[in-house]
Design a protein around this motif. Structure first.
Motif, PDB file in Angstrom:
ATOM      1  N   SER A 232     -82.145 -23.757 -16.785  1.00 25.48           N
ATOM      2  CA  SER A 232     -82.311 -25.347 -16.353  1.00 25.48           C
ATOM      3  C   SER A 232     -81.537 -26.158 -17.381  1.00 25.48           C
ATOM      4  O   SER A 232     -81.971 -27.416 -17.285  1.00 25.48           O
ATOM      5  CB  SER A 232     -83.842 -25.569 -16.341  1.00 25.48           C
ATOM      6  N   ASP A 233     -81.218 -25.859 -18.547  1.00 25.51           N
ATOM      7  CA  ASP A 233     -80.409 -26.321 -19.352  1.00 25.51           C
ATOM      8  C   ASP A 233     -78.922 -26.703 -19.106  1.00 25.51           C
ATOM      9  O   ASP A 233     -78.631 -26.262 -17.852  1.00 25.51           O
ATOM     10  CB  ASP A 233     -80.448 -25.851 -20.915  1.00 25.51           C
ATOM     11  N   ALA A 234     -78.269 -27.214 -19.880  1.00 24.17           N
ATOM     12  CA  ALA A 234     -76.651 -27.140 -19.452  1.00 24.17           C
ATOM     13  C   ALA A 234     -75.825 -25.969 -19.527  1.00 24.17           C
ATOM     14  O   ALA A 234     -74.396 -26.274 -19.590  1.00 24.17           O
ATOM     15  CB  ALA A 234     -76.160 -28.313 -20.713  1.00 24.17           C
ATOM     16  N   THR A 235     -76.360 -24.862 -19.606  1.00 21.48           N
ATOM     17  CA  THR A 235     -75.466 -23.776 -19.535  1.00 21.48           C
ATOM     18  C   THR A 235     -74.398 -23.812 -18.602  1.00 21.48           C
ATOM     19  O   THR A 235     -73.257 -23.282 -19.037  1.00 21.48           O
ATOM     20  CB  THR A 235     -76.385 -22.454 -19.330  1.00 21.48           C
ATOM     21  N   LEU A 236     -74.807 -24.014 -17.413  1.00 17.01           N
ATOM     22  CA  LEU A 236     -73.758 -23.942 -16.460  1.00 17.01           C
ATOM     23  C   LEU A 236     -72.684 -25.087 -16.655  1.00 17.01           C
ATOM     24  O   LEU A 236     -71.515 -24.873 -16.271  1.00 17.01           O
ATOM     25  CB  LEU A 236     -74.102 -24.177 -14.827  1.00 17.01           C
TER      26      LEU A 236
ATOM     27  N   ALA B 197     -76.958 -22.873 -23.547  1.00 16.64           N
ATOM     28  CA  ALA B 197     -76.259 -23.973 -23.876  1.00 16.64           C
ATOM     29  C   ALA B 197     -75.626 -23.971 -25.280  1.00 16.64           C
ATOM     30  O   ALA B 197     -74.493 -24.428 -25.628  1.00 16.64           O
ATOM     31  CB  ALA B 197     -76.563 -25.247 -23.164  1.00 16.64           C
ATOM     32  N   ASP B 198     -76.618 -23.906 -26.039  1.00 17.25           N
ATOM     33  CA  ASP B 198     -76.490 -23.968 -27.538  1.00 17.25           C
ATOM     34  C   ASP B 198     -75.375 -22.864 -28.036  1.00 17.25           C
ATOM     35  O   ASP B 198     -74.890 -23.132 -29.125  1.00 17.25           O
ATOM     36  CB  ASP B 198     -77.709 -24.175 -28.392  1.00 17.25           C
ATOM     37  N   ASP B 199     -75.429 -21.887 -27.464  1.00 20.16           N
ATOM     38  CA  ASP B 199     -74.702 -20.721 -28.112  1.00 20.16           C
ATOM     39  C   ASP B 199     -73.171 -20.489 -27.374  1.00 20.16           C
ATOM     40  O   ASP B 199     -72.290 -19.758 -28.144  1.00 20.16           O
ATOM     41  CB  ASP B 199     -75.435 -19.493 -27.919  1.00 20.16           C
ATOM     42  N   LEU B 200     -73.151 -20.718 -26.320  1.00 22.61           N
ATOM     43  CA  LEU B 200     -71.931 -20.233 -25.208  1.00 22.61           C
ATOM     44  C   LEU B 200     -70.568 -20.432 -25.796  1.00 22.61           C
ATOM     45  O   LEU B 200     -69.787 -19.927 -25.954  1.00 22.61           O
ATOM     46  CB  LEU B 200     -72.210 -20.546 -23.913  1.00 22.61           C
TER      47      LEU B 200
ATOM     48  N   GLY C  38     -78.761 -17.048  -8.919  1.00 19.02           N
ATOM     49  CA  GLY C  38     -79.708 -17.830  -7.949  1.00 19.02           C
ATOM     50  C   GLY C  38     -81.384 -17.551  -8.346  1.00 19.02           C
ATOM     51  O   GLY C  38     -82.089 -18.251  -7.882  1.00 19.02           O
ATOM     52  N   GLY C  39     -81.735 -16.849  -9.464  1.00 24.48           N
ATOM     53  CA  GLY C  39     -82.834 -16.642 -10.027  1.00 24.48           C
ATOM     54  C   GLY C  39     -83.023 -15.973 -11.493  1.00 24.48           C
ATOM     55  O   GLY C  39     -81.535 -15.627 -12.003  1.00 24.48           O
ATOM     56  N   ASN C  40     -84.032 -15.839 -12.134  1.00 25.95           N
ATOM     57  CA  ASN C  40     -83.932 -15.121 -13.389  1.00 25.95           C
ATOM     58  C   ASN C  40     -84.137 -13.721 -13.132  1.00 25.95           C
ATOM     59  O   ASN C  40     -85.146 -13.192 -12.908  1.00 25.95           O
ATOM     60  CB  ASN C  40     -85.305 -15.655 -14.221  1.00 25.95           C
TER      61      ASN C  40
END
Length: 324
Positions: free
Chosen positions: A61-65, A32-35, A80-82
């Motif tokens: 699990s952060d705000a990436t999406l 999330a901090d980079d995208l 759907g998974g890592n």
């Protein structure tokens, strides 16, 4: 021309059904901090060429999406998974669509103006299968991203000297440290997987990235398979990206995985005897540094294959969804 590229207005990315010059694959995990910074830099590239950007998210699990979906013209695919880097790239391939080339980028990059066009030009002129850019670190210094094919002698040289005597003969060093190698375009064995442009036809022929590696050595394997099929790999210094080197994180477990994946790579591409000798060189590398806790842990891991089951690996999804 450079001025035109640098001042081109920011553009929109093409939708999933449009033909594009380049389909850009970004595998995210807690990014999330980079995208946003990466996407902003790519918008300037989209001002003068047709680009599609596919974000394959490995269950962040952060705000990436949330960040990704804040850009309505991105193609966002939830794995759907890592699944790791290789698995994320493979998942994104379903959304590539009609494209001349595929650009794989780490999310913690910023693409300098004109970089994508320079990579495409080198791909055309050299008829290569893969082209890689120059990478600058957070301080603006050239990062030594070019690598030689792993061999027993190089593993022994790295075990003995590490980053010391960086100018030693290439037969004893995997990392190419000679500054001159980063000033001119030339073919190479492989490079770090943070950024690479792949001809779309070559990508189809080479096939999926090997997900058994999860993280580390997956790019070594992909470049090796490309070369084995007759595709050249080129370095293009006028294409520049900046990399904070933080995308995969850092931990003792990842250090252990890196060492083990080097052994797995040797087993895949060499005979049993050669792979056993290479494993011995990896053991020597860690033994020489065993006074450091991380290297002691890695030494225990490479010496005992029973511990490999505890290493980071893909968490398979129960179901995978995708959207735009």
């Amino acid at each position: 021309m450079a001025r035109d590229l640098a001042t081109a207005p920011p553009g929109r990315f093409a939708g999933p059904d449009e033909a594009v010059d380049v389909a850009i694959v970004v595998v995210t995990y807690q990014s999330a901090d980079d995208l946003d910074r990466l996407i902003a830099s790519l918008r300037h590239e989209a001002g003068h060429q047709r680009l599609r950007v596919i974000v394959a998210d490995n269950a962040s699990s952060d705000a990436t999406l949330h960040v990704a979906r804040g850009h309505s013209d991105l193609v966002v695919a939830e794995t759907g998974g890592n699944l790791g880097y290789a698995g994320g790239i493979n998942a994104a391939m379903a959304s590539i669509g009609e494209a001349d080339a595929i650009l794989v980028l780490n999310p913690d990059l910023v693409v300098e103006p004109g970089a994508v066009a320079a990579l495409r030009a080198r791909l055309r002129e050299s008829r290569a299968g893969i082209v890689v850019p120059k990478i600058l670190d957070a301080d603006g210094e050239t990062y030594p991203s070019i690598r030689r094919e792993p061999t027993l002698l190089r593993a022994l040289g790295d075990a003995a000297f590490g980053s010391r005597f960086a100018s030693r003969p290439g037969a004893f060093a995997e990392v190419v440290s000679d500054g001159g190698a980063y000033e001119n375009a030339h073919p190479l064995d492989w490079a770090t997987g943070a950024a690479l442009l792949i001809d779309a036809g070559a990508a189809r022929t080479i096939g999926p990235w090997d997900e058994r590696f999860f993280l580390y050595s997956e790019e070594t394997d992909f470049f090796r398979r490309a070369r084995d099929l007759g595709y050249a790999v080129w370095f293009e210094p006028t294409a520049v990206v900046r990399h904070t080197q933080g995308g995969s994180g850092a931990s003792v477990d990842l250090e252990r995985l890196m060492a083990v994946n080097r052994i797995r790579y040797a087993r895949k591409h060499h005979g049993r005897v050669a792979a056993a000798a290479y494993r011995g060189a990896v053991v020597l590398h860690e033994l020489a540094r065993a006074w450091m806790p991380a290297h002691r842990a890695t030494l225990r891991t490479v010496a005992s294959e029973r511990t490999w089951a505890d290493l980071p690996r893909a968490s398979r999804p129960t179901r995978a969804g995708s959207g735009t």
